[in-house]
Design a protein around this motif. Sequence first.
Motif, short mmCIF file in Angstrom:
data_model
loop_
_atom_site.label_atom_id
_atom_site.label_comp_id
_atom_site.label_asym_id
_atom_site.label_seq_id
_atom_site.Cartn_x
_atom_site.Cartn_y
_atom_site.Cartn_z
N ALA A 1 -124.99 -24.87 -8.12
CA ALA A 1 -124.90 -25.85 -6.93
C ALA A 1 -126.13 -26.03 -6.27
O ALA A 1 -126.92 -25.05 -6.25
CB ALA A 1 -123.82 -25.44 -6.16
N VAL A 2 -126.24 -27.09 -5.53
CA VAL A 2 -127.47 -27.43 -4.83
C VAL A 2 -127.38 -26.67 -3.60
O VAL A 2 -126.40 -25.87 -3.40
CB VAL A 2 -127.79 -28.96 -4.35
N ASP A 3 -128.43 -26.55 -2.74
CA ASP A 3 -128.57 -25.58 -1.57
C ASP A 3 -127.33 -25.87 -0.48
O ASP A 3 -126.79 -26.96 -0.58
CB ASP A 3 -129.87 -25.75 -0.90
N ALA A 4 -127.17 -24.91 0.35
CA ALA A 4 -125.86 -25.03 1.14
C ALA A 4 -126.22 -26.16 2.08
O ALA A 4 -125.28 -26.81 2.64
CB ALA A 4 -125.75 -23.71 1.91
N GLU A 5 -127.31 -26.43 2.73
CA GLU A 5 -127.70 -27.16 3.85
C GLU A 5 -127.26 -28.44 3.07
O GLU A 5 -126.80 -29.51 3.80
CB GLU A 5 -129.31 -27.27 3.70
N THR A 6 -127.85 -28.82 1.69
CA THR A 6 -127.34 -30.18 1.12
C THR A 6 -126.04 -30.49 0.95
O THR A 6 -125.41 -31.67 1.15
CB THR A 6 -128.12 -30.41 -0.03
N VAL A 7 -125.18 -29.39 0.56
CA VAL A 7 -123.67 -29.37 0.52
C VAL A 7 -123.16 -29.85 1.77
O VAL A 7 -121.99 -30.55 1.99
CB VAL A 7 -123.09 -28.06 -0.13
N ALA A 8 -123.52 -29.10 2.92
CA ALA A 8 -123.08 -29.60 4.12
C ALA A 8 -123.26 -30.89 4.47
O ALA A 8 -122.43 -31.26 5.24
CB ALA A 8 -123.67 -28.34 5.14
N GLY A 9 -124.60 -31.40 4.10
CA GLY A 9 -124.99 -32.92 4.62
C GLY A 9 -123.95 -33.86 3.85
O GLY A 9 -123.53 -34.79 4.45
N ILE A 10 -123.81 -33.40 2.43
CA ILE A 10 -122.70 -34.21 2.25
C ILE A 10 -121.20 -34.32 2.54
O ILE A 10 -120.73 -35.46 2.69
CB ILE A 10 -122.71 -33.98 0.35
N GLU A 11 -120.67 -33.06 3.07
CA GLU A 11 -119.63 -33.04 3.62
C GLU A 11 -119.54 -33.70 4.95
O GLU A 11 -118.48 -34.25 5.37
CB GLU A 11 -119.04 -31.49 3.60
N SER A 12 -120.62 -33.58 5.46
CA SER A 12 -120.62 -34.11 7.07
C SER A 12 -120.59 -35.75 6.82
O SER A 12 -120.10 -36.40 7.76
CB SER A 12 -121.95 -33.82 7.74
N VAL A 13 -121.05 -36.32 5.96
CA VAL A 13 -120.92 -37.80 5.52
C VAL A 13 -119.53 -37.91 5.31
O VAL A 13 -119.03 -39.18 5.83
CB VAL A 13 -122.09 -38.13 4.35
N ALA A 14 -118.91 -37.25 4.53
CA ALA A 14 -117.58 -37.72 4.00
C ALA A 14 -116.45 -37.37 5.02
O ALA A 14 -115.53 -38.05 5.07
CB ALA A 14 -117.10 -36.58 2.83
N ARG A 15 -116.68 -36.34 5.92
CA ARG A 15 -115.65 -35.97 6.84
C ARG A 15 -115.78 -36.92 8.23
O ARG A 15 -116.95 -37.42 8.58
CB ARG A 15 -116.20 -34.62 7.43
N GLY A 16 -114.50 -37.68 8.38
CA GLY A 16 -114.40 -38.58 9.34
C GLY A 16 -114.90 -40.03 8.80
O GLY A 16 -115.02 -40.89 9.82
N PHE A 17 -115.27 -40.15 7.81
CA PHE A 17 -115.63 -41.41 7.18
C PHE A 17 -114.56 -42.33 7.20
O PHE A 17 -113.28 -42.14 7.02
CB PHE A 17 -116.33 -41.57 5.86
N PRO A 18 -114.82 -43.65 7.71
CA PRO A 18 -113.82 -44.52 8.07
C PRO A 18 -112.95 -44.76 6.83
O PRO A 18 -113.07 -45.13 5.75
CB PRO A 18 -114.13 -45.99 8.40
N GLY A 19 -111.56 -44.52 6.87
CA GLY A 19 -110.50 -44.60 5.75
C GLY A 19 -110.28 -43.43 4.88
O GLY A 19 -109.41 -43.54 3.95
N VAL A 20 -111.16 -42.33 5.18
CA VAL A 20 -111.02 -41.15 4.36
C VAL A 20 -110.43 -40.14 5.14
O VAL A 20 -110.71 -39.73 6.25
CB VAL A 20 -112.56 -40.70 3.92
N ARG A 21 -109.20 -39.72 4.64
CA ARG A 21 -108.34 -38.66 5.26
C ARG A 21 -108.81 -37.28 5.12
O ARG A 21 -108.33 -36.40 5.86
CB ARG A 21 -107.07 -39.16 4.81
N GLY A 22 -109.24 -37.02 4.04
CA GLY A 22 -110.03 -35.66 3.63
C GLY A 22 -110.88 -35.87 2.41
O GLY A 22 -110.60 -36.63 1.69
N HIS A 23 -111.13 -34.61 2.04
CA HIS A 23 -112.10 -34.56 0.95
C HIS A 23 -111.58 -33.13 0.26
O HIS A 23 -111.43 -32.33 0.93
CB HIS A 23 -113.39 -34.85 0.92
N HIS A 24 -112.00 -33.03 -1.09
CA HIS A 24 -111.84 -31.59 -1.77
C HIS A 24 -112.55 -31.68 -3.17
O HIS A 24 -113.09 -32.75 -3.50
CB HIS A 24 -110.54 -31.41 -2.08
#
Length: 291
Positions: free
Chosen positions: A213-236
């Motif tokens: 997996a890529v570095d933790a910073e990049t993973v956290a950055g991807i999750e921050s984009v998905a978290r709270g995105f309009p219409g997105v209730r959650g991600h996994h």
Amino acid sequence: MTARGTEERLNLSAGLASVAVALVLIAAKLWALFQTGALSVAATLADSALDLAMSLGALAAIAYAARPADDDHAFGHTAAEDLAALAQSLFILVSAALIGGAAAHRLAEPAAMPVREGAGIAVMGLSIVLTVALVGWQRHVARATGNRVVAADSLHYLGDLVPALGAIVALWTSRRFGVSWVDPVVAIGAALLMARGALVIGRAAWDALMDRAVDAETVAGIESVARGFPGVRGHHDLRTRRSGGRVFINLHVELDGDQSLHEAHAIGAALKRAILARYPGADVIIHKDPV
């Protein structure tokens, strides 16, 4: 031009510059060898010939990795960059060991510094100027694209640069103060620098080949984009890996199951664009699940 196309052009420019510098230095050192007959010049000529072989291999890997995906390579050919970087890192480790061993031998049995002829000094100066320019450009490209082949080639040329600078310093101190230990000490420092860089690049290439997996910073950055995105209730089930200089992202998002397929697709496409805006050139796949 797409971000991926720009990165490919930068990587190819770094590879071509490396080959061009090696060719110029070979021509210059051949002239210096005929002018001086110095064995030191012959040794650096052989080193430049090896540099050319390494640079041609790196350029071939960069060019192959730039080929688009096809039926047999659905995810592209970027793994060629990691294979080339791993091979270069092993070569650099061997070179560092040889340089360190020779320097240790010279420290144990000091010898007088050789006197370089004018042509040899001029060619060494040209070598340093061209190598500094090349390493500077390669470092810029490696930072911009994350290409490990370019980074490894830069480290290889840096390994040539540091001993050359050290040899000039050692020659001056030997003439001025009669000190002969500066050259091997500088060479040992260069060998340690090369070995450390080779281990870093080799480990990164190995991790990429093993789909780490890529570095933790990049993973956290991807999750921050998905978290709270309009219409997105959650991600996994966020899965990431890196191949060459490219990041692959696979993400499941949870959407309202009662909305239309068109609406769900629009949300997924918008999220993909948002991720690509933050990580240009990435390969992003969004899976849509009902919440």
